[in-house]
Design a protein around this motif. Sequence first.
Motif, PDB file in Angstrom:
ATOM      1  N   ILE A 134      -8.770 -27.118  13.508  1.00 62.30           N
ATOM      2  CA  ILE A 134     -10.208 -26.883  13.685  1.00 62.30           C
ATOM      3  C   ILE A 134     -11.016 -27.977  13.005  1.00 62.30           C
ATOM      4  O   ILE A 134     -11.972 -28.516  13.565  1.00 62.30           O
ATOM      5  N   ALA A 135     -10.627 -28.333  11.778  1.00 67.55           N
ATOM      6  CA  ALA A 135     -11.350 -29.363  11.029  1.00 67.55           C
ATOM      7  C   ALA A 135     -11.267 -30.721  11.712  1.00 67.55           C
ATOM      8  O   ALA A 135     -12.229 -31.496  11.709  1.00 67.55           O
ATOM      9  N   GLU A 136     -10.118 -31.028  12.317  1.00 67.15           N
ATOM     10  CA  GLU A 136      -9.919 -32.331  12.943  1.00 67.15           C
ATOM     11  C   GLU A 136     -10.542 -32.443  14.339  1.00 67.15           C
ATOM     12  O   GLU A 136     -10.610 -33.536  14.884  1.00 67.15           O
TER      13      GLU A 136
ATOM     14  N   ALA B 200     -13.125 -32.079  27.102  1.00 68.91           N
ATOM     15  CA  ALA B 200     -12.476 -31.497  25.925  1.00 68.91           C
ATOM     16  C   ALA B 200     -11.875 -32.568  25.031  1.00 68.91           C
ATOM     17  O   ALA B 200     -11.694 -33.722  25.433  1.00 68.91           O
ATOM     18  N   LYS B 201     -11.543 -32.170  23.809  1.00 66.65           N
ATOM     19  CA  LYS B 201     -10.760 -33.006  22.921  1.00 66.65           C
ATOM     20  C   LYS B 201      -9.286 -32.653  23.098  1.00 66.65           C
ATOM     21  O   LYS B 201      -8.941 -31.500  23.368  1.00 66.65           O
ATOM     22  N   LEU B 202      -8.429 -33.654  22.952  1.00 64.95           N
ATOM     23  CA  LEU B 202      -6.990 -33.450  23.077  1.00 64.95           C
ATOM     24  C   LEU B 202      -6.345 -33.608  21.704  1.00 64.95           C
ATOM     25  O   LEU B 202      -6.429 -34.665  21.082  1.00 64.95           O
ATOM     26  N   TYR B 203      -5.717 -32.519  21.251  1.00 67.89           N
ATOM     27  CA  TYR B 203      -5.041 -32.519  19.956  1.00 67.89           C
ATOM     28  C   TYR B 203      -3.534 -32.500  20.188  1.00 67.89           C
ATOM     29  O   TYR B 203      -3.006 -31.584  20.837  1.00 67.89           O
ATOM     30  N   LEU B 204      -2.860 -33.510  19.667  1.00 68.28           N
ATOM     31  CA  LEU B 204      -1.415 -33.633  19.828  1.00 68.28           C
ATOM     32  C   LEU B 204      -0.702 -33.131  18.578  1.00 68.28           C
ATOM     33  O   LEU B 204      -0.936 -33.627  17.476  1.00 68.28           O
TER      34      LEU B 204
ATOM     35  N   ALA C 127      -6.882 -43.718  12.374  1.00 70.99           N
ATOM     36  CA  ALA C 127      -7.754 -42.597  12.010  1.00 70.99           C
ATOM     37  C   ALA C 127      -7.386 -41.321  12.767  1.00 70.99           C
ATOM     38  O   ALA C 127      -7.765 -40.218  12.358  1.00 70.99           O
ATOM     39  N   LYS C 128      -6.653 -41.472  13.867  1.00 68.75           N
ATOM     40  CA  LYS C 128      -6.225 -40.287  14.623  1.00 68.75           C
ATOM     41  C   LYS C 128      -5.150 -39.490  13.887  1.00 68.75           C
ATOM     42  O   LYS C 128      -4.946 -38.311  14.159  1.00 68.75           O
ATOM     43  N   LEU C 129      -4.426 -40.149  12.997  1.00 69.00           N
ATOM     44  CA  LEU C 129      -3.241 -39.561  12.379  1.00 69.00           C
ATOM     45  C   LEU C 129      -3.567 -38.817  11.094  1.00 69.00           C
ATOM     46  O   LEU C 129      -4.352 -39.279  10.272  1.00 69.00           O
ATOM     47  N   HIS C 130      -2.947 -37.657  10.940  1.00 63.96           N
ATOM     48  CA  HIS C 130      -3.131 -36.876   9.713  1.00 63.96           C
ATOM     49  C   HIS C 130      -1.952 -35.913   9.572  1.00 63.96           C
ATOM     50  O   HIS C 130      -1.140 -35.755  10.487  1.00 63.96           O
ATOM     51  N   LEU C 131      -1.851 -35.265   8.439  1.00 62.32           N
ATOM     52  CA  LEU C 131      -0.762 -34.333   8.173  1.00 62.32           C
ATOM     53  C   LEU C 131      -1.020 -32.975   8.821  1.00 62.32           C
ATOM     54  O   LEU C 131      -2.098 -32.387   8.671  1.00 62.32           O
ATOM     55  N   LEU C 132      -0.026 -32.477   9.539  1.00 60.69           N
ATOM     56  CA  LEU C 132      -0.003 -31.105  10.036  1.00 60.69           C
ATOM     57  C   LEU C 132       1.418 -30.586   9.809  1.00 60.69           C
ATOM     58  O   LEU C 132       2.258 -30.628  10.710  1.00 60.69           O
ATOM     59  N   PRO C 133       1.716 -30.120   8.588  1.00 61.94           N
ATOM     60  CA  PRO C 133       3.074 -29.635   8.307  1.00 61.94           C
ATOM     61  C   PRO C 133       3.432 -28.442   9.189  1.00 61.94           C
ATOM     62  O   PRO C 133       2.551 -27.751   9.723  1.00 61.94           O
ATOM     63  N   ASN C 134       4.730 -28.183   9.329  1.00 61.18           N
ATOM     64  CA  ASN C 134       5.184 -27.004  10.066  1.00 61.18           C
ATOM     65  C   ASN C 134       4.653 -25.731   9.409  1.00 61.18           C
ATOM     66  O   ASN C 134       4.263 -25.733   8.236  1.00 61.18           O
TER      67      ASN C 134
ATOM     68  N   ASP D  95     -12.793 -26.545  25.671  1.00 61.98           N
ATOM     69  CA  ASP D  95     -13.286 -27.351  24.549  1.00 61.98           C
ATOM     70  C   ASP D  95     -12.155 -28.136  23.884  1.00 61.98           C
ATOM     71  O   ASP D  95     -12.388 -29.182  23.279  1.00 61.98           O
ATOM     72  N   LEU D  96     -10.937 -27.597  24.014  1.00 67.95           N
ATOM     73  CA  LEU D  96      -9.816 -28.186  23.289  1.00 67.95           C
ATOM     74  C   LEU D  96      -8.534 -28.027  24.099  1.00 67.95           C
ATOM     75  O   LEU D  96      -8.235 -26.940  24.598  1.00 67.95           O
ATOM     76  N   VAL D  97      -7.803 -29.131  24.222  1.00 67.45           N
ATOM     77  CA  VAL D  97      -6.465 -29.117  24.816  1.00 67.45           C
ATOM     78  C   VAL D  97      -5.462 -29.313  23.685  1.00 67.45           C
ATOM     79  O   VAL D  97      -5.512 -30.314  22.970  1.00 67.45           O
ATOM     80  N   LEU D  98      -4.566 -28.345  23.518  1.00 67.06           N
ATOM     81  CA  LEU D  98      -3.497 -28.454  22.532  1.00 67.06           C
ATOM     82  C   LEU D  98      -2.209 -28.781  23.253  1.00 67.06           C
ATOM     83  O   LEU D  98      -1.865 -28.138  24.254  1.00 67.06           O
TER      84      LEU D  98
END
Length: 398
Positions: free
Chosen positions: A394-396, A122-126, A187-194, A98-101
């Motif tokens: 998960i939300a994205e 699947a969706k690809l999350y970078l 729209a693909k870009l968002h914050l994912l802090p360490n 379902d998801l590629v990280l």
Amino acid sequence: MKKIVFLALGFPDVAKYTNLYTDLIHEFHHNGHDVLVVAPAENAKDTGLRLEGGVKVIRVATLPLFNVGIIKKGIANILLSSQYKKALKQHHITLDFDLVLMPTPPITLTKTAHWIKKKSGAKLYLILRDIFPQNAVDLKMLNSKGLIHAYFRKKEIELYNVADSIGCMSPANVNYIKKHNPGLNPAKLHLLPNWENLPNYSEESNADELTTKYGIKDKFVVIFGGNIGKPQKMENIIDLAKSCLDYPTIVFFIIGTGTEKQMLIDLVKNENLTNVILEDKIPKTDYNKLLLHADVGLISLSEDFTIPNFPSKVLSYFGNKKPVLASVDLNTDFGTILEETNSGLWAEAGKTQLLKEKLVQLYNNPDLRSKMGENGYQYMKENLQPNHAYATIIAETK
């Protein structure tokens, strides 16, 4: 429940030690998701499919990826995608994810990530943690007009286009990617802090034994733990240490390995710096306990960077309630975040006298150190833990 594959580069066996990616994957695992990790093997006998901390991991034989020259590292990274694809086929992995990280580095796994995405739907999350190849250009490791740069830049653009969502470390990261990739859907870009788990304070610290063992007993300890390479520009820290010889109780305790470690050893020896203590990797338990008894956590980034970096090692300092002293370039927003959270002080990399003034300010003010350490801890507790990263991803990817 989602079925997830994580294409990793730095993914240690959790029985030995952990990092931000093991913390994240175990957050997915503990939340009931079916996770498969594909990662390099440390040596030939460790290859194959196995369980590590309850998580399925395929260890793949690769060429050396770390602590090697730029050419060898480049070849190893180029081969990585086909090696991972071959391993998935050899182990008869059903492509129904379902998801590629996928994190950066590297950027060369795009072909395999895209293949899994198409086969699985699947969706690809970078997870964007390295803006390459521009960082290599900044450090004069690549020529911006050369063929190698052109090849990797093409791969970078391809990866951004293939990804469905891109998690960036800081607001400056988001803005940088937007500015330099105008064809990318913002729209693909968002914050994912360490992120990192908060430390466990329940164990006995054996403070006297440890501080005596490492030669820092009764000293004001400025600690640095992590990779020692060109991005860290440790020459700036050596200049700071040299300028602080008039403060005999201040010591710089530097722990780590990397491509610039021998250079650092030679600098310390040539300058006869008695206030610098160098160690290679030390036991994780020792490092965590030493952090508790250090006075300041040290960050260093090269002034040559045009890309905004955000050093992950600061999380260990935040988690152990240590104020941060940072020598950083002006393109990162790390210094701004230290100011906004009141968790440390910073100076522009290369400005030794200003950095010394900031250190002396911390040295002379224990209340300030305590306040900044507590602020960093609270900021991390509220924003920078694996469950926060998990919730964002998960939300994205709904």
